[in-house]
Design a protein around this motif. Sequence first.
Motif, PDB file in Angstrom:
ATOM      1  N   ALA A  59     -11.549  -4.853  -1.005  1.00 17.09           N
ATOM      2  CA  ALA A  59     -11.139  -3.879  -2.011  1.00 17.09           C
ATOM      3  C   ALA A  59      -9.627  -3.736  -2.108  1.00 17.09           C
ATOM      4  O   ALA A  59      -9.115  -3.143  -3.059  1.00 17.09           O
ATOM      5  CB  ALA A  59     -11.763  -2.519  -1.700  1.00 17.09           C
ATOM      6  N   ASP A  60      -8.887  -4.289  -1.137  1.00 15.65           N
ATOM      7  CA  ASP A  60      -7.427  -4.153  -1.118  1.00 15.65           C
ATOM      8  C   ASP A  60      -6.718  -5.164  -2.004  1.00 15.65           C
ATOM      9  O   ASP A  60      -5.501  -5.067  -2.186  1.00 15.65           O
ATOM     10  CB  ASP A  60      -6.906  -4.304   0.317  1.00 15.65           C
ATOM     11  N   ALA A  63       0.842  -1.197   0.000  1.00 18.34           N
ATOM     12  CA  ALA A  63       0.000   0.000   0.000  1.00 18.34           C
ATOM     13  C   ALA A  63       0.879   1.250   0.000  1.00 18.34           C
ATOM     14  O   ALA A  63       0.597   2.226  -0.694  1.00 18.34           O
ATOM     15  CB  ALA A  63      -0.928  -0.008   1.203  1.00 18.34           C
ATOM     16  N   ASP A  64       1.982   1.216   0.770  1.00 17.93           N
ATOM     17  CA  ASP A  64       2.920   2.344   0.780  1.00 17.93           C
ATOM     18  C   ASP A  64       3.609   2.505  -0.570  1.00 17.93           C
ATOM     19  O   ASP A  64       3.950   3.623  -0.967  1.00 17.93           O
ATOM     20  CB  ASP A  64       3.967   2.143   1.882  1.00 17.93           C
ATOM     21  N   LEU A  65       3.833   1.393  -1.267  1.00 22.05           N
ATOM     22  CA  LEU A  65       4.489   1.443  -2.576  1.00 22.05           C
ATOM     23  C   LEU A  65       3.524   1.781  -3.703  1.00 22.05           C
ATOM     24  O   LEU A  65       3.947   2.017  -4.836  1.00 22.05           O
ATOM     25  CB  LEU A  65       5.154   0.091  -2.881  1.00 22.05           C
ATOM     26  N   GLY A  66       2.228   1.792  -3.412  1.00 24.56           N
ATOM     27  CA  GLY A  66       1.233   2.055  -4.441  1.00 24.56           C
ATOM     28  C   GLY A  66       1.031   0.894  -5.393  1.00 24.56           C
ATOM     29  O   GLY A  66       0.593   1.093  -6.530  1.00 24.56           O
ATOM     30  N   GLN A  74      -0.866  -2.668  -6.412  1.00 23.86           N
ATOM     31  CA  GLN A  74      -2.022  -3.518  -6.177  1.00 23.86           C
ATOM     32  C   GLN A  74      -1.568  -4.924  -5.798  1.00 23.86           C
ATOM     33  O   GLN A  74      -0.413  -5.295  -6.023  1.00 23.86           O
ATOM     34  CB  GLN A  74      -2.895  -3.575  -7.424  1.00 23.86           C
ATOM     35  N   ILE A  75      -2.462  -5.695  -5.224  1.00 21.49           N
ATOM     36  CA  ILE A  75      -2.126  -7.055  -4.805  1.00 21.49           C
ATOM     37  C   ILE A  75      -3.059  -8.033  -5.494  1.00 21.49           C
ATOM     38  O   ILE A  75      -4.285  -7.876  -5.455  1.00 21.49           O
ATOM     39  CB  ILE A  75      -2.218  -7.205  -3.276  1.00 21.49           C
TER      40      ILE A  75
END
Length: 424
Positions: A201-202, A157-160, A162-163
Amino acid sequence: MDEFGDVATALTVGVASTGLNNCLGVAAAAAWGQRDRPLESDDVAIDEQIRRRAIYAVLSGAPPNDIRGVTNFGSEDSRLPTDFSRTAIGLDTSYEIGPDQPPAVMVWGSSATDFALATTWDRTYGEGVWVPDEWWSETPMRERVALAVERVFRRNADLGRQIRITSTSLDLEEVSRQIDEVMAQIAGSYPDRPETQIARADFEIVSPDSLPFSRYHKQRYTVRDQYATQWSATVGDDNGSLTMETLPPVPAIDDPELRNVRSLSWQVELTLVDHEIPGTRPLPNRDLLRAGEPPYRAHIRSSNDGIAFESRRFDLISAGASVEWQLARPMLRFPSLFDWAGARAQLRGLTTSLSTPGAHAELLAGLIGSRDHLADLFAGPLADGLHAFVTATRRSDPTVLPGDQGWIAHGEAFLTFHGCRLPG
């Protein structure tokens, strides 16, 4: 690596050579390296607390601190290099920035193909995480696994990034069920910290064949602090191909930790500014070499962004030869897009020729000076006049192809150079 001497034999952390005949041994060796050859032996009993810490460190990317038994010795120094990092002495990681940053990929499952997919992704794009489902099936291990997964989510999330979550051995419904259990475990561990919670949503659960393998953002190792101090001259032909008329720079290595290793070999990649070649598509050596250049001196291939070759020469090298004569310095030819298409067609016994509009454009380009000047003229002063010749229809607006690959206008497809470079 023994030729590095004291630099390479300094204290490092690696995986123990015996007793790890399971997923933990494979995952730890891939993450931290294993200096000694693995020895076939019975499983060694490992303290449960150490095993939990080791699994958390492997999944989360934490340093292998104080887990002796899984590693060859215990240490609390997070700065201590690993056996794997020791293999990158004198090297830095680089990548080509481009559109559509690849996602982080979490591969769920205990099969060899699950491990291979996660490791391949991690070595290529970074952030490839292997989660053997057998670890999640152990109730005492669930908290550690869940906390490690939460750390992976927070880091990306810090790196922007997606997973994407996938598996080659489990069906996606089973993966979804286990991920729901992970989310519940994290929520139970941090009931008063909503920022640590994972929501649907993550991430996205996808099939392995839908992962986007981009040609950009691929990690590669390059020699640290290597700066070119030489230049080469090229000459263009009527088709726009560029050929070297002077020798390329000597591909010697300046790094003091690498240059004295006699058996070391490396890849040299040459690119020309503002002259791109469709990457990763092979061409015969004759199309990448200057006319008359011996093809046996170096192993040449198309690379990601230009032409690459092995650093060492393959022909006879006289005893006592200087560095300049021990290393390969082929005189290369960088084909234009037209010549590249012709070379690709010849691989299948085909030929290429200009279409009628293409022949007209080539004639105009010769009169004006170049295709660049012709494009500037058509896009600038002549644009309004050219558009007036196009009959307006209800479907005159071009259809944009996805991924900046080109357009479809008036029933014809027009590919951008990026579209020509894509596989498929």
